[in-house]
Write a protein that holds these residues in place. Structure first.
Motif, PDB file in Angstrom:
ATOM      1  N   ALA A  41     -40.610 -55.727  15.909  1.00 54.87           N
ATOM      2  CA  ALA A  41     -39.300 -56.275  16.046  1.00 54.87           C
ATOM      3  C   ALA A  41     -38.621 -55.456  17.138  1.00 54.87           C
ATOM      4  O   ALA A  41     -37.653 -56.260  17.749  1.00 54.87           O
ATOM      5  N   ASP A  42     -38.817 -54.232  17.266  1.00 53.00           N
ATOM      6  CA  ASP A  42     -38.106 -53.548  17.920  1.00 53.00           C
ATOM      7  C   ASP A  42     -38.573 -53.872  19.323  1.00 53.00           C
ATOM      8  O   ASP A  42     -37.524 -54.079  20.435  1.00 53.00           O
ATOM      9  N   ARG A  43     -39.719 -54.437  19.868  1.00 45.90           N
ATOM     10  CA  ARG A  43     -40.139 -54.883  21.198  1.00 45.90           C
ATOM     11  C   ARG A  43     -39.727 -56.182  21.089  1.00 45.90           C
ATOM     12  O   ARG A  43     -39.290 -56.560  22.606  1.00 45.90           O
ATOM     13  N   GLU A  44     -39.627 -56.961  20.345  1.00 46.99           N
ATOM     14  CA  GLU A  44     -39.056 -58.365  20.391  1.00 46.99           C
ATOM     15  C   GLU A  44     -37.537 -58.263  21.054  1.00 46.99           C
ATOM     16  O   GLU A  44     -36.927 -58.954  21.707  1.00 46.99           O
ATOM     17  N   GLU A  45     -36.902 -57.324  20.048  1.00 50.42           N
ATOM     18  CA  GLU A  45     -35.452 -57.091  20.346  1.00 50.42           C
ATOM     19  C   GLU A  45     -35.232 -56.610  21.869  1.00 50.42           C
ATOM     20  O   GLU A  45     -34.238 -57.303  22.483  1.00 50.42           O
TER      21      GLU A  45
ATOM     22  N   ARG B  72     -37.707 -50.316  28.479  1.00 54.39           N
ATOM     23  CA  ARG B  72     -39.209 -50.641  27.969  1.00 54.39           C
ATOM     24  C   ARG B  72     -39.710 -49.307  27.404  1.00 54.39           C
ATOM     25  O   ARG B  72     -40.702 -49.461  26.871  1.00 54.39           O
ATOM     26  N   SER B  73     -39.094 -48.077  27.619  1.00 56.72           N
ATOM     27  CA  SER B  73     -39.511 -46.958  27.082  1.00 56.72           C
ATOM     28  C   SER B  73     -39.205 -46.871  25.624  1.00 56.72           C
ATOM     29  O   SER B  73     -37.837 -46.796  25.204  1.00 56.72           O
ATOM     30  N   PRO B  74     -40.107 -46.482  24.574  1.00 56.33           N
ATOM     31  CA  PRO B  74     -39.947 -46.518  23.336  1.00 56.33           C
ATOM     32  C   PRO B  74     -38.880 -45.234  22.878  1.00 56.33           C
ATOM     33  O   PRO B  74     -38.043 -45.159  21.977  1.00 56.33           O
ATOM     34  N   MET B  75     -38.919 -44.350  24.016  1.00 52.95           N
ATOM     35  CA  MET B  75     -38.054 -43.027  23.886  1.00 52.95           C
ATOM     36  C   MET B  75     -36.650 -43.381  23.608  1.00 52.95           C
ATOM     37  O   MET B  75     -35.904 -42.625  22.948  1.00 52.95           O
TER      38      MET B  75
END
Ligand SMILES: [Zn+2]
Lengths: 214, 255
Positions: A41-45, B72-75
């Motif tokens: 969900a986070d990546r889609e957001e 794009r960084s999960p941080m």
């Protein structure tokens, strides 16, 4: 003959639906590993945010550049504003998105100015404080034209920031009153009066600059 | 149509913000009136001069790349303020302090979804205006015994003014503001370089309401209602610190 004009534009309050919640309901997927689901969900957001907001990067930078009047500061403000915008993306109601993003850029600018240039900001509001020698007299018409063009840039820079931002959004970004109202978080009537006052002030500044040059 | 009627809509006409019938009315007037059409020419000339002479700056590629990699960084999941721009060193210290603070307070930290109620919009505008015009305080003082009486001559209620210096919130002064169609008290605090506005006014509702956080246009807010008074705190401080502040205000209130 006394037909008064019913002004057609009204400020429409934005009522953002809870995007994340709604989408989650609609997918109706099997509950899986919750961390995995939230990572997806986070990546889609983020992907959705990037698609919606990155196209407005030039508009964001242009506004910040005019507001801070400095390249490095504008870059910092815009980078910060995008991170903030990502955090607040769930409040975005959809649509074009430029007004929504610029509201955050603008707020980030003001927060930044309050913190870094409180004195200069006070000076900004006294347009008589100083006026730079924008232009030098030059007999060549082409050069004079250039000088005039440069002088208008300097004159805009001299405008108090609350007029400068509106002029930039209107004349350089070509934004509608409604979009400006959304970005500046003021009613449409305020946009109109600030724009009118800003133009008057700018005209005065330009005349003064040209008066010096000629 | 007279000039008096036409003038207020002249710029909206030039900016193509009027609908067709209204545009037509203005156009007719402009054909007949030299004074208004002269003004129109000047405004249009200024517009073309701006577009010809003032650059529309384009974002540098390096900035675009930085933002893309940020996104794009999960941080950067839901983090804020660790960028150089906003005191990242303090953020780090604050974070470590906050870990213990969270344990103690057990804060309900999840902000509600952004609800742009009318009042929230007004609060944000007031806050931004106070940052923008350098009209942050009418009565600058870090002494609550100076700020409180200053309000009493100007409002028919007495806003909460606390000395929270030891907790890291320095009183900066008081200001009169106007919200929800009434005069309200604004008490200004600073925390590091952050500005915090606390708006207080008597509520039309008598029931208490517990503190709830939200975010609007990049600012964090906390609102609550006690003893018939409505409170709104707003700042670019992170929600933890703002929550801490609201607890301190409502808690010390009961002393
Ligand atoms: Zn006329």
């Amino acid at each position: 003959m006394h037909r008064s004009i019913a002004f057609p534009i009204q400020h429409q309050p934005v009522c953002p639906p809870a995007r994340g919640a709604r989408e989650a309901e609609e997918t109706g997927a099997e509950p899986e590993d919750p961390t995995l689901t939230s990572a997806i969900a986070d990546r889609e957001e983020r992907a959705s945010f990037e698609t919606a907001m990155l196209p407005h990067l030039d508009a964001a930078y242009n506004l910040a550049r005019w507001m801070t009047r400095n390249e490095a500061d504008a870059q910092d403000v815009v980078q910060e504003a995008y991170l903030r915008a990502l955090r607040f993306y769930q409040g975005f109601a959809g649509g074009n998105g430029r007004g929504w993003l610029l509201a955050i850029v603008r707020n980030t600018c003001y927060t930044w100015m309050q913190r870094n240039r409180p004195l200069e900001q006070a000076l900004l509001f006294d347009e008589n404080a100083h006026f730079p020698d924008c232009v030098r007299a030059n007999p060549e018409t082409e050069l004079l034209r250039r000088a005039r063009e440069e002088s208008i840039e300097l004159c805009i820079r001299e405008l108090p920031v609350e007029f400068r931002e509106i002029i930039v959004m209107r004349e350089l970004e070509g934004m509608s009153y409604r979009e400006i109202a959304e970005a500046a978080e003021v009613p449409m009537g305020t946009v109109m009066s600030r724009l009118a006052r800003g133009r008057k002030r700018l005209e005065r500044l330009v005349h003064r600059a040209l008066g010096k040059a000629e | 149509m007279t000039c008096d009627l036409a003038r207020p809509f002249l710029e909206a006409y030039i900016d193509r913000e009027l609908d067709a019938p209204d545009s037509l009315h203005i156009e007719e007037h402009l054909k007949a009136c030299n004074s208004c059409s002269g003004l129109q020419e000047r405004i249009e000339a200024l517009g073309s001069a701006i577009r010809a002479g003032a650059p529309r700056y384009r974002a540098p590629d390096a900035l675009r790349k930085r933002i893309q990699s940020d996104l794009r960084s999960p941080m950067h999941a839901a983090t804020l303020g660790r960028k150089h721009l906003f005191d990242w060193r303090w953020a780090a210290i604050a974070a470590s302090v906050l870990v213990s603070a969270i344990a103690v307070w057990q804060m309900p930290l999840r902000p509600h979804r952004e609800q742009e109620s009318l009042i929230a919009r007004e609060i944000v505008s007031s806050h931004v205006r106070s940052l923008m015009t350098n009209h942050l305080v009418d009565q600058p003082s870090s002494d609550q015994h100076a700020v409180k009486p200053w309000f009493s001559g100007k409002l028919d209620f007495s806003p909460t003014v606390k000395n929270l210096d030891t907790e890291g919130f320095t009183l900066a002064g008081g200001r009169l503001d106007y919200l929800d169609n009434r005069p309200v008290g604004a008490v200004i605090y600073r925390r590091r370089k952050h500005i915090l506005n606390l708006f207080v006014w008597p509520s039309s509702q008598s029931s208490d309401e517990s503190r709830h956080s939200s975010t609007t246009k990049g600012f964090n807010t906390v609102a609550w209602r006690t003893d018939g008074m409505q409170f709104w705190a707003i700042s670019d401080l992170n929600e933890h610190e703002l929550d801490l502040f609201s607890r301190l205000i409502s808690q010390t209130d009961k002393e």
